[in-house]
Design an enzyme around this catalytic site. Sequence first.
Site, PDB file in Angstrom:
ATOM      1  CE1 TYR A 124      93.205  92.821 -16.424  1.00  0.00           C
ATOM      2  CE2 TYR A 124      92.968  94.743 -17.814  1.00  0.00           C
ATOM      3  CZ  TYR A 124      93.741  93.933 -17.028  1.00  0.00           C
ATOM      4  OH  TYR A 124      95.060  94.228 -16.839  1.00  0.00           O
ATOM      5  CE  LYS A 171      99.616  83.115  -5.307  1.00  0.00           C
ATOM      6  NZ  LYS A 171     101.063  83.124  -5.076  1.00  0.00           N
ATOM      7  CG  ASP A 204     104.000  83.168  -6.799  1.00  0.00           C
ATOM      8  OD1 ASP A 204     103.418  82.317  -7.494  1.00  0.00           O
ATOM      9  OD2 ASP A 204     103.997  83.134  -5.562  1.00  0.00           O
ATOM     10  CG  ASP A 228      97.907  94.047 -18.488  1.00  0.00           C
ATOM     11  OD1 ASP A 228      98.676  94.388 -19.396  1.00  0.00           O
ATOM     12  OD2 ASP A 228      97.260  94.861 -17.811  1.00  0.00           O
TER      13      ASP A 228
END
Length: 333
Positions: A124, A171, A204, A228
């Site tokens: 962002y 991740k 995930d 988000d």
Amino acid sequence: MAKKVTLIPGDGIGPEITSATVDVINASGAKIEWEVHEAGQAAVEKYGEPLPEQVIESLRRNKVGLKGPVTTPIGKGFRSVNVGLRLALGLYANVRPLKNFKHIESRYTGIDMVIIRENTEDLYSGIEHMVGKDAAESIKIITREASERICRFAFELARKEGRQKVTVGHKANILKLSDGLFLECARKVARDYPEIQLEDKIVDALCMNLVQFPERFEVIVLPNLYGDIISDLGAGLIGGLGVAPGANIGEEGALFEPIHGSAPDIAGQNKANPLAMILSGVEMLKYLDLDMEAKRILAAVENVLGQKDKITPDLGGTAGTKEMAQAIIKAMV
Ligand code: NAI
């Protein structure tokens, strides 16, 4: 003495749910003086810019704001007002409490978690460019300072609320440097909170576990983009966007707003569910130490949620935005 709060109604369904929320908060007995400012499309039409300086000045002065959703044009037009506000005011923590409501249908029970999203960096940061005509690059920024700050915020909240576990989503197996740094910061901060367990989950797998056994999560801390996405997933777990409140908190102040957007498909039809905005207002009252008023509203909400003729269509009811707000006001004791 009345507490001054900056009020940004926003656009789309924003003005309808804001007006409903202000009525409910005023009826709770909370002494608030609302300072109304426009942002987004309404501000572009009036002042030629989506985030006029007076909005930021008002928030800096009052230190507390309540905001309706603002439409962000996709692909072109102005930069997100939401991102602009968060950056201008250093509102680095996005806090989204998720709890089952007695009368709101959900596939799950026993959910009581808080999702904490880093608000100032990651993808962002807005650093994007074309590489030639046929490729685009977006830069993901993760800094030690911002990562430690958000992880400390998560652990402090866990300690304050007597929670036993903080889960960090990442991740780092693929993004070894950026997400690796975020994870390293979480581990470092966790050492100062020996009574709280740190659990780390690849994002995930975290998604899968959240739909398998959401009741096992207490506090989840995430970099901006995963935060988000996961917080909308979280809203789905408790019955949808219409019931999920949010807050943006920084060292100097706080801005409260629902998770959902401006819902242009139902704007101006008196159909929008005001609850997420009302609950954001309740979070604001708690932040202002107006706990009695917050509890009064929550009790009235619980009461009204059980009655189909007093709730909006997205909750399976038949009432309009205004009628639902009036029912909540009537149910207050
Ligand atoms: P959205 O959250 O506005 O709508 C998604 C779906 O949920 C729509 O079908 C809508 O009717 C429904 N919905 C949302 N809030 C509801 C409510 N209170 N009561 C009943 N139904 C509700 O998401 P969408 O369509 O992706 O975004 C629309 C605009 O809002 C975009 O410009 C987006 O950038 C902006 N947005 C602004 C946010 C903010 O100001 N904080 C947050 C998210 C999106």
